[in-house]
Design a protein around this motif. Sequence first.
Motif, mmCIF file in Angstrom:
data_model
loop_
_atom_site.group_PDB
_atom_site.id
_atom_site.type_symbol
_atom_site.label_atom_id
_atom_site.label_comp_id
_atom_site.label_asym_id
_atom_site.label_seq_id
_atom_site.Cartn_x
_atom_site.Cartn_y
_atom_site.Cartn_z
ATOM 1 N N SER A 157 3.154 15.724 13.984
ATOM 2 C CA SER A 157 2.347 14.667 14.707
ATOM 3 C C SER A 157 1.166 14.205 13.766
ATOM 4 O O SER A 157 1.325 14.945 12.670
ATOM 5 C CB SER A 157 1.393 15.291 15.818
ATOM 6 N N SER A 158 0.869 13.191 13.845
ATOM 7 C CA SER A 158 -0.571 12.605 13.078
ATOM 8 C C SER A 158 -1.619 12.247 14.003
ATOM 9 O O SER A 158 -1.412 11.677 15.169
ATOM 10 C CB SER A 158 -0.141 11.295 12.212
ATOM 11 N N VAL A 159 -2.806 12.932 13.769
ATOM 12 C CA VAL A 159 -3.920 12.708 14.570
ATOM 13 C C VAL A 159 -4.856 12.126 13.750
ATOM 14 O O VAL A 159 -5.489 12.421 12.608
ATOM 15 C CB VAL A 159 -4.584 13.950 15.257
ATOM 16 N N GLY A 160 -5.431 10.815 14.184
ATOM 17 C CA GLY A 160 -6.742 10.246 13.595
ATOM 18 C C GLY A 160 -7.621 10.107 14.580
ATOM 19 O O GLY A 160 -7.717 9.575 15.785
ATOM 20 N N ILE A 197 1.139 5.154 8.412
ATOM 21 C CA ILE A 197 0.095 6.089 8.609
ATOM 22 C C ILE A 197 -0.810 6.152 7.145
ATOM 23 O O ILE A 197 -1.936 6.185 7.187
ATOM 24 C CB ILE A 197 0.269 7.499 9.162
ATOM 25 N N THR A 198 0.002 6.605 6.216
ATOM 26 C CA THR A 198 -0.510 6.641 4.874
ATOM 27 C C THR A 198 -1.425 5.215 4.425
ATOM 28 O O THR A 198 -2.355 5.399 3.613
ATOM 29 C CB THR A 198 0.555 6.793 3.891
ATOM 30 N N HIS A 199 -0.855 3.998 4.838
ATOM 31 C CA HIS A 199 -1.247 2.792 4.488
ATOM 32 C C HIS A 199 -2.388 2.145 5.423
ATOM 33 O O HIS A 199 -2.949 1.058 5.274
ATOM 34 C CB HIS A 199 -0.349 1.906 3.990
ATOM 35 N N MET A 200 -2.435 2.897 6.561
ATOM 36 C CA MET A 200 -3.369 2.037 7.433
ATOM 37 C C MET A 200 -4.935 2.134 7.201
ATOM 38 O O MET A 200 -5.304 2.983 6.405
ATOM 39 C CB MET A 200 -3.140 2.743 9.069
ATOM 40 N N THR A 201 -5.595 1.090 7.923
ATOM 41 C CA THR A 201 -7.091 1.226 7.791
ATOM 42 C C THR A 201 -7.711 2.116 8.644
ATOM 43 O O THR A 201 -7.058 2.653 9.350
ATOM 44 C CB THR A 201 -7.473 -0.276 8.481
ATOM 45 N N PRO A 202 -8.620 2.920 8.044
ATOM 46 C CA PRO A 202 -9.189 3.928 8.802
ATOM 47 C C PRO A 202 -9.519 3.717 10.126
ATOM 48 O O PRO A 202 -10.014 2.617 10.765
ATOM 49 C CB PRO A 202 -10.519 4.230 7.844
ATOM 50 N N VAL A 203 -9.305 4.702 11.089
ATOM 51 C CA VAL A 203 -9.327 4.516 12.404
ATOM 52 C C VAL A 203 -10.726 3.959 12.813
ATOM 53 O O VAL A 203 -10.840 3.110 13.892
ATOM 54 C CB VAL A 203 -8.696 5.814 13.277
#
Length: 295
Positions: A157-160, A197-203
């Motif tokens: 999973s990835s949790v932001g 997910i690696t390149h996304m803008t911070p949540v």
Amino acid sequence: MTQDYIVKALAFDGDIRAYAAVTTHAVQEGQTRHYTWPTASAALGRTMTATVMMGAMLKGDQKLTVTVDGQGPIGRIVADANAKGDVRAYVTNPQTHFPLNDQGKLDVKRAVGTNGTLTVVKDVGMKDYFSGSSPIVSGELGEDFTYYYATSEQVPSSVGLGVLVNPDNSIKAAGGFIIQVMPNAKEETIEKVEQAITHMTPVSQLIDQGLSPEELLTEILGKEHVKFLETVPVKFECNCSHEKFLNAIKGLGEAEIQSMIDEDHGAEAECHFCRTKYHYSEAELKGLIEELHAK
């Protein structure tokens, strides 16, 4: 200001299961009730956001409790949620705050600590509760929930999670996402999602820009890949009551109740989660002793 809610979705032909939430109002309610200072607000808000999304994975009357205990100055963070989007939470030391960290962000890691565990207890309506825990690996909480899923539930999973606090201590924006890889997912799908997910803008920035839960997921996973299933309203909701605390007092036994009557001529109880105070008169306490005698 828009209502808080969670959206549930599938992506990449069912290879990915995803949840996203905006929780600004619920976290504000927590901040108000506990008078949390900014670093504590961020820790409380991130934990509430993760917990309410985990609650949305449950069914019917099932519920869960998350306890974050990193041995840091904030103490324990405890949050409860159910499948209906109700969440409540508290921290041991709500007035915890530090200067910003090296990245210019609230220093949640310093408040939470990194020497403890994240524990999840699910009440799924069976006799036994499901309980899982994992070590706290970062103290920033998003990574800690990610690690919990990988180790305790074996679900990659990835949790932001993000919480922004205004200069006056109020909550500017709060929300997050949980993206999970389903069994037998295609390798190329997993790689695509990891890259995204690696390149996304911070949540927290995305929520600050006013993105809805749906827009959060399309931003990360791409509009063409996401299929939305349902939404669940989110609210800070406590299920404490005068009656529940009265039962708890009854459980203390006659000697303890008698000393409350003799010393204080009554009793007061305060809910950890919502800070509601309940008062019990001498007559109510005497009634409890009579009930105990009647058994």
